[in-house]
Design a protein around this motif. Structure first.
Motif, PDB file in Angstrom:
ATOM      1  N   GLU A 468       0.816  -1.218   0.000  1.00  0.00           N
ATOM      2  CA  GLU A 468       0.000   0.000   0.000  1.00  0.00           C
ATOM      3  C   GLU A 468       0.844   1.260   0.000  1.00  0.00           C
ATOM      4  O   GLU A 468       0.444   2.283  -0.531  1.00  0.00           O
ATOM      5  CB  GLU A 468      -0.933  -0.014   1.218  1.00  0.00           C
ATOM      6  N   GLY A 469       2.021   1.193   0.619  1.00  0.00           N
ATOM      7  CA  GLY A 469       2.908   2.341   0.602  1.00  0.00           C
ATOM      8  C   GLY A 469       2.860   3.145   1.889  1.00  0.00           C
ATOM      9  O   GLY A 469       2.139   2.822   2.833  1.00  0.00           O
ATOM     10  N   PRO A 470       3.635   4.230   1.952  1.00  0.00           N
ATOM     11  CA  PRO A 470       3.695   5.056   3.155  1.00  0.00           C
ATOM     12  C   PRO A 470       2.424   5.876   3.317  1.00  0.00           C
ATOM     13  O   PRO A 470       1.560   5.892   2.431  1.00  0.00           O
ATOM     14  CB  PRO A 470       4.913   5.948   2.896  1.00  0.00           C
ATOM     15  N   PRO A 471       2.264   6.582   4.434  1.00  0.00           N
ATOM     16  CA  PRO A 471       1.076   7.422   4.623  1.00  0.00           C
ATOM     17  C   PRO A 471       0.881   8.408   3.489  1.00  0.00           C
ATOM     18  O   PRO A 471       1.836   8.932   2.903  1.00  0.00           O
ATOM     19  CB  PRO A 471       1.375   8.137   5.950  1.00  0.00           C
ATOM     20  N   VAL A 472      -0.372   8.650   3.180  1.00  0.00           N
ATOM     21  CA  VAL A 472      -0.717   9.546   2.072  1.00  0.00           C
ATOM     22  C   VAL A 472      -0.139  10.940   2.281  1.00  0.00           C
ATOM     23  O   VAL A 472       0.272  11.614   1.333  1.00  0.00           O
ATOM     24  CB  VAL A 472      -2.254   9.588   1.923  1.00  0.00           C
ATOM     25  N   LEU A 473      -0.100  11.400   3.540  1.00  0.00           N
ATOM     26  CA  LEU A 473       0.388  12.747   3.815  1.00  0.00           C
ATOM     27  C   LEU A 473       1.816  12.946   3.310  1.00  0.00           C
ATOM     28  O   LEU A 473       2.157  14.034   2.831  1.00  0.00           O
ATOM     29  CB  LEU A 473       0.334  13.021   5.324  1.00  0.00           C
ATOM     30  N   LEU A 474       2.652  11.913   3.403  1.00  0.00           N
ATOM     31  CA  LEU A 474       4.027  12.058   2.952  1.00  0.00           C
ATOM     32  C   LEU A 474       4.087  12.312   1.449  1.00  0.00           C
ATOM     33  O   LEU A 474       4.946  13.058   0.968  1.00  0.00           O
ATOM     34  CB  LEU A 474       4.836  10.809   3.315  1.00  0.00           C
ATOM     35  N   SER A 475       3.181  11.700   0.693  1.00  0.00           N
ATOM     36  CA  SER A 475       3.134  11.960  -0.747  1.00  0.00           C
ATOM     37  C   SER A 475       2.665  13.380  -1.028  1.00  0.00           C
ATOM     38  O   SER A 475       3.168  14.049  -1.937  1.00  0.00           O
ATOM     39  CB  SER A 475       2.214  10.949  -1.434  1.00  0.00           C
ATOM     40  N   TRP A 476       1.691  13.862  -0.258  1.00  0.00           N
ATOM     41  CA  TRP A 476       1.226  15.241  -0.424  1.00  0.00           C
ATOM     42  C   TRP A 476       2.335  16.232  -0.075  1.00  0.00           C
ATOM     43  O   TRP A 476       2.513  17.247  -0.773  1.00  0.00           O
ATOM     44  CB  TRP A 476       0.000  15.495   0.454  1.00  0.00           C
ATOM     45  N   GLN A 477       3.059  15.968   0.996  1.00  0.00           N
ATOM     46  CA  GLN A 477       4.149  16.867   1.366  1.00  0.00           C
ATOM     47  C   GLN A 477       5.241  16.885   0.312  1.00  0.00           C
ATOM     48  O   GLN A 477       5.818  17.942   0.018  1.00  0.00           O
ATOM     49  CB  GLN A 477       4.725  16.450   2.721  1.00  0.00           C
ATOM     50  N   ALA A 478       5.539  15.734  -0.266  1.00  0.00           N
ATOM     51  CA  ALA A 478       6.532  15.699  -1.343  1.00  0.00           C
ATOM     52  C   ALA A 478       6.039  16.458  -2.574  1.00  0.00           C
ATOM     53  O   ALA A 478       6.822  17.106  -3.275  1.00  0.00           O
ATOM     54  CB  ALA A 478       6.865  14.256  -1.702  1.00  0.00           C
ATOM     55  N   SER A 479       4.750  16.427  -2.813  1.00  0.00           N
ATOM     56  CA  SER A 479       4.193  17.066  -4.004  1.00  0.00           C
ATOM     57  C   SER A 479       4.270  18.584  -3.953  1.00  0.00           C
ATOM     58  O   SER A 479       4.254  19.241  -5.013  1.00  0.00           O
ATOM     59  CB  SER A 479       2.734  16.638  -4.197  1.00  0.00           C
ATOM     60  N   VAL A 480       4.321  19.157  -2.753  1.00  0.00           N
ATOM     61  CA  VAL A 480       4.348  20.622  -2.670  1.00  0.00           C
ATOM     62  C   VAL A 480       5.754  21.176  -2.886  1.00  0.00           C
ATOM     63  O   VAL A 480       5.914  22.387  -3.056  1.00  0.00           O
ATOM     64  CB  VAL A 480       3.811  21.107  -1.313  1.00  0.00           C
ATOM     65  N   ILE A 481       6.780  20.309  -2.891  1.00  0.00           N
ATOM     66  CA  ILE A 481       8.145  20.813  -3.060  1.00  0.00           C
ATOM     67  C   ILE A 481       8.342  21.453  -4.433  1.00  0.00           C
ATOM     68  O   ILE A 481       8.887  22.563  -4.527  1.00  0.00           O
ATOM     69  CB  ILE A 481       9.154  19.685  -2.807  1.00  0.00           C
ATOM     70  N   PRO A 482       7.927  20.824  -5.551  1.00  0.00           N
ATOM     71  CA  PRO A 482       8.060  21.527  -6.837  1.00  0.00           C
ATOM     72  C   PRO A 482       7.280  22.831  -6.881  1.00  0.00           C
ATOM     73  O   PRO A 482       7.745  23.815  -7.469  1.00  0.00           O
ATOM     74  CB  PRO A 482       7.515  20.503  -7.851  1.00  0.00           C
ATOM     75  N   VAL A 483       6.110  22.841  -6.258  1.00  0.00           N
ATOM     76  CA  VAL A 483       5.326  24.079  -6.214  1.00  0.00           C
ATOM     77  C   VAL A 483       6.074  25.161  -5.439  1.00  0.00           C
ATOM     78  O   VAL A 483       6.107  26.331  -5.836  1.00  0.00           O
ATOM     79  CB  VAL A 483       3.946  23.812  -5.573  1.00  0.00           C
ATOM     80  N   LEU A 484       6.701  24.766  -4.344  1.00  0.00           N
ATOM     81  CA  LEU A 484       7.465  25.727  -3.546  1.00  0.00           C
ATOM     82  C   LEU A 484       8.626  26.305  -4.345  1.00  0.00           C
ATOM     83  O   LEU A 484       8.895  27.519  -4.287  1.00  0.00           O
ATOM     84  CB  LEU A 484       7.975  25.023  -2.283  1.00  0.00           C
ATOM     85  N   LEU A 485       9.319  25.470  -5.085  1.00  0.00           N
ATOM     86  CA  LEU A 485      10.436  25.957  -5.889  1.00  0.00           C
ATOM     87  C   LEU A 485       9.963  26.911  -6.983  1.00  0.00           C
ATOM     88  O   LEU A 485      10.633  27.909  -7.284  1.00  0.00           O
ATOM     89  CB  LEU A 485      11.191  24.780  -6.509  1.00  0.00           C
ATOM     90  N   LEU A 486       8.805  26.631  -7.575  1.00  0.00           N
ATOM     91  CA  LEU A 486       8.257  27.540  -8.584  1.00  0.00           C
ATOM     92  C   LEU A 486       7.883  28.885  -7.977  1.00  0.00           C
ATOM     93  O   LEU A 486       8.056  29.934  -8.609  1.00  0.00           O
ATOM     94  CB  LEU A 486       7.032  26.901  -9.253  1.00  0.00           C
ATOM     95  N   LEU A 487       7.381  28.868  -6.748  1.00  0.00           N
ATOM     96  CA  LEU A 487       7.037  30.125  -6.084  1.00  0.00           C
ATOM     97  C   LEU A 487       8.280  30.949  -5.767  1.00  0.00           C
ATOM     98  O   LEU A 487       8.228  32.184  -5.760  1.00  0.00           O
ATOM     99  CB  LEU A 487       6.257  29.839  -4.793  1.00  0.00           C
ATOM    100  N   LEU A 488       9.386  30.280  -5.494  1.00  0.00           N
ATOM    101  CA  LEU A 488      10.620  30.995  -5.175  1.00  0.00           C
ATOM    102  C   LEU A 488      11.342  31.506  -6.413  1.00  0.00           C
ATOM    103  O   LEU A 488      12.207  32.384  -6.304  1.00  0.00           O
ATOM    104  CB  LEU A 488      11.566  30.084  -4.398  1.00  0.00           C
TER     105      LEU A 488
END
Length: 825
Positions: A468-488
């Protein structure tokens, strides 16, 4: 054209000593003293004072040093980059960053309760990072490996090393509880390793008690009458009620005849935090063991309540009750007591430091035995309920950071200092960064392990996945990293454009400054570009503030998304349109690989630094800045080298001035200037009267004064200027680290000298036939101004009658020095 001739250095009489302190990255005593033959005067292989071999015993022949002072070099680079194992400190980066947040609170007056609350909040954030790291280890070992992969024949069948845990073997370890009990060894070992490193580094770095000097002629407003202390007054810029009764108001500046008020860094116990570190180490170790116990015993307790189990459900209820009580005790210990600095506190709360970790470990053993009890009907399916744990940790960290920001703003508004970083929000911003680093490191490990165990499948994406994989939240947190870099990206582009425009505007001013009749455009651009780039340091607070705010908002969005959908972003966006579906899948996969790459990069840097001395020195620069401060928030942070270096320097200065009655200038470059200032603050008045301070390339105001205003802000630095006999600070406009001190000249002699010319000449001259380099942050001693200012400082100390080493009366608090120059300090 050649530089203007410098005034002849004033002549001074009497024996004098220059104590050199290097900066970040370190150097050798041979390089510092300009002589291949050096001798260690005092110290050990970790940190020591060296002299030229020909200068050993120079105090006995002062007539040989009329042209300049005796030179000594204090080398402390091995404190941060000497041993290869210290490269592994990279994995402790979040702990180091949150420890910095403790020291970044704004300067204020009074308000002890608010200051105490600030310290409590930072320590709670630090505690959450320990729980997060342990929970990540439990997620990998207990959930992904023991529960999911070992419980699925498709996964365990491909890995022979999991055979003894596999359900296919139908052995003693096939039951889920027993698999969890075995896997618990991994997170338990992680917690034990952290405890061992903290205890070992304390013994190696911070366990040496500084000497205590009798100081009857100074006013210490922090005299503790009841033998107890809290963090409420640690570094309050001497703004207690005692200051007002002493006739000084630090916010307004003390009159010239006011008694010397010792600031926070001058308190006897500031550089010796044994009691607090021991308490925090016990509490964090207990928190780690309790986290593992909750993961192991909690799974068994949930099974006993929900199914027909041979183990009574009351056993699980009793276990969870004791676990909750122990957790409350840990939180109470974290909140109850902060640093004790008013006196050198060598006490230990032995009952707490012994029984708290021991009780937590006993509870973990209880959890292991309880989970390993035979439950034939228990079958592992899906994933362990780690989603709620990580979600609670993320929400708790965000809430703590927000409350910390409110407290910091409240402190800042009581005594606003314009140059304070982010109007007092530097601490909350750095605390948020520490939480983000912890999330990236833990999430990256979980994502990569899950991807490795799942083979060609993608964990969390359903079809084709073995687990099943790791907790869903960890995938969501990883997904915001590209968005954060685009904002910067836009502010970074804007910063680059602004720097280029600034460099173009500097061109005419540089040519006018050097009075060059035939300027070279390339040379002018090079100088202008260097100056403009050096000014980027002052833009760092804005970038960090934007990064922290965006991290907080995106993190809140990740928690909300995982809570509402219960699926990874790639599945949650199904049906929303091709663009959003593609963007979500791209962000999820890119972020997952970026988190994993970040962890791999840290490990790679650690391995390289372990083998390569030069790489270890480069990484050591990070520790030179980050581990200057004592471990006041997180006991598992890398050790504080200043708890060894500052007492070393103050002891050496007291010993030398006490035995020779001579003059001493302590000369610090870069981070060495911060160590020098802290050591001068620790001196008794009798020694400080014979000491001058020379700093160059110093971040004491540009970095420390803005980010740590309660300890290096305007009021403490003005107090240092009043208390030290004389102080001079050299700086260049091309230096990205050092800068002016910006002390009001009305408080005494002028401190700043600069900006110094860099390069010394614009083009080729008779005296400089080859192009002069732009030195920036290095080689301040190559500038003729350096020798002039050093001689002027010694002259202002006044001529004294030389005295043979060890032949005269001892100064109060001084130590005897032998004829060979060795000091007992």
């Amino acid at each position: 054209m050649p530089p203007a001739p410098q005034a002849e250095a004033p002549h001074s009489s009497g024996v004098a000593l220059e104590l050199l302190v290097h900066g970040v990255g370190g150097t050798t005593p041979q390089e510092m003293l300009g002589d291949p033959r050096t001798t260690r005067i005092t110290g050990d292989d970790t940190a020591a004072v060296h002299r030229r071999t020909e200068d050993v015993g120079a105090e006995q022949h002062p007539e040989r040093h009329r042209d300049g002072p005796i030179a000594e070099a204090y080398c402390w680079s091995n404190l941060t980059s000497g041993n290869g194992s210290r490269a592994l400190w990279l994995l402790l980066l979040p702990f180091m960053v949150v420890n910095l947040a403790h020291w970044m609170r704004p300067a204020t007056r009074g308000s002890a309760r608010t200051v105490r609350l600030h310290g409590v909040l930072v320590r709670l954030v630090a505690l959450s990072l320990t729980v997060l790291l342990t929970a990540a280890a439990c997620e990998v070992a207990l959930d992904l490996v023991a529960w999911q992969c070992a419980g699925m024949p498709e996964c365990s069948g491909q890995r022979s090393w999991l055979g003894f845990l596999s359900t296919q073997q139908d052995g003693w370890f096939a039951q889920p509880g027993r698999r969890l009990a075995v896997a618990a060894l991994v997170p338990t070992a992680v917690v034990g390793l952290l405890w061992y490193l903290s205890n070992r580094t304390w013994s190696a770095y911070e366990s040496q008690r500084p000497l205590t000097w009798d100081q009857p002629d100074s006013t210490d407003t922090d005299d503790d009458t009841d033998g107890t202390d809290t963090d409420g007054m640690d570094g309050t810029d001497n703004t207690t009620d005692d200051d007002r009764t002493a006739g000084t108001d630090p916010a307004l500046g003390a009159p010239p005849d006011a008694p010397v008020v010792r600031p926070a860094l001058g308190r006897p116990g500031f550089w010796y935090g044994r009691r607090l570190v021991a308490r925090l180490r016990a509490a964090h170790t207990a928190a780690g063991f309790l986290t593992v116990a909750a993961a192991v015993g909690g799974a068994a307790a949930r099974h006993d309540r929900a199914a027909d189990s041979p183990v009574p459900a009351v056993a699980g209820v009793l276990f969870e009750t004791v676990l909750t009580l122990c957790a409350l005790v840990v939180v109470a210990v974290i909140c109850h007591r902060g640093r004790s600095e008013r006196r050198l506190d060598n006490r230990l709360d032995r009952a707490l430091t012994t029984f708290l970790p021991g009780t937590a470990l006993a509870l973990l053993v209880w959890a292991v035995v309880y989970a390993a009890w035979s439950r034939p009907a228990w079958v592992s399916s899906g994933a362990l309920p780690g989603e709620a744990v990580f979600r609670t940790l993320a929400l708790g960290q965000g809430l703590l950071v927000v409350v910390l920001a409110v407290v910091a703003l409240s402190l800042y508004r009581r005594a606003p200092e314009p140059r304070t970083t982010l109007h007092g929000l530097g601490g909350p911003a750095v605390a948020m960064l520490a939480c983000a680093l912890g999330g990236v490191m833990t999430g990256g490990v979980a994502q990569r392990v899950a991807d490795w165990l799942d083979g060609p499948g993608t964990p969390g994406m359903g079809a084709g996945a073995d687990i099943e994989g790791p907790p869903v939240l960890l995938s969501w947190q990883a997904s915001v990293i590209p968005v954060l870099l685009l904002l910067l990206l836009p502010p970074l582009v804007w910063l680059a454009v602004r720097t280029a425009r600034h460099a173009r505007r500097l061109g005419p001013a540089i040519e006018a400054e050097y009075e060059e009749k035939h300027p070279e455009p390339g040379r002018t651009r090079h100088i202008a570009r260097t100056r403009a780039t050096a000014a980027l340091t002052d833009s760092a607070p804005g970038i960090l503030g934007l990064l922290s705010a965006a991290t907080l908002l995106l993190g809140a969005g990740a928690v909300t998304g995982s809570w509402l959908t219960g699926e990874v972003p790639g599945l949650a966006m199904d049906g929303t349109g091709p663009f959003l579906e593609s963007a979500a899948e791209t962000a999820q996969s890119t972020g997952s690989w970026m988190t994993g790459f970040g962890v791999i990069l840290l490990v790679t840097l650690g391995r390289r630094a372990y083998r390569d001395v030069s790489a270890r020195r480069t990484i050591g620069i990070l520790w030179d800045v980050g581990t200057f401060w004592p471990r006041a928030a997180h006991p598992f942070a890398p050790p504080c080298y200043a708890e060894r270096a500052v007492p070393d320097l103050s002891s050496r200065m007291c010993a030398w001035t006490g035995s020779t009655r001579g003059r001493l200038v302590i000369s610090g470059h870069s981070q060495g200037s911060v160590l020098a200032a802290a050591a001068v603050w620790q001196l008794p008045d009798s020694a400080r009267r014979r000491v001058a301070l020379l700093t160059y390339g110093s971040p004491i105001e540009r970095l420390y004064g803005r980010w740590f205003p309660a300890y290096f802000g305007r009021v403490p630095l003005e107090g240092l200027q009043r208390s030290v006999h004389c102080w001079r600070n050299l700086w260049r406009a091309t230096d990205p680290i050092g800068g002016p001190v910006r002390i009001d000249e009305g408080q005494g002699h002028e401190v700043d000298r600069g900006p110094l010319k860099d390069p010394l000449v614009y083009g080729r001259t008779t005296e400089h036939p080859l192009p002069e380099p732009i030195l920036g942050h290095s080689d301040y001693q190559a500038d003729p101004v350096f020798a002039v200012e050093r001689a002027a400082l010694l002259e202002r100390l006044g001529p004294v009658v030389p005295q043979q080493a060890g032949a005269g009366a001892q100064d109060r608090g001084g130590a005897a020095q032998g004829s060979a120059g060795r000091s007992s300090g």
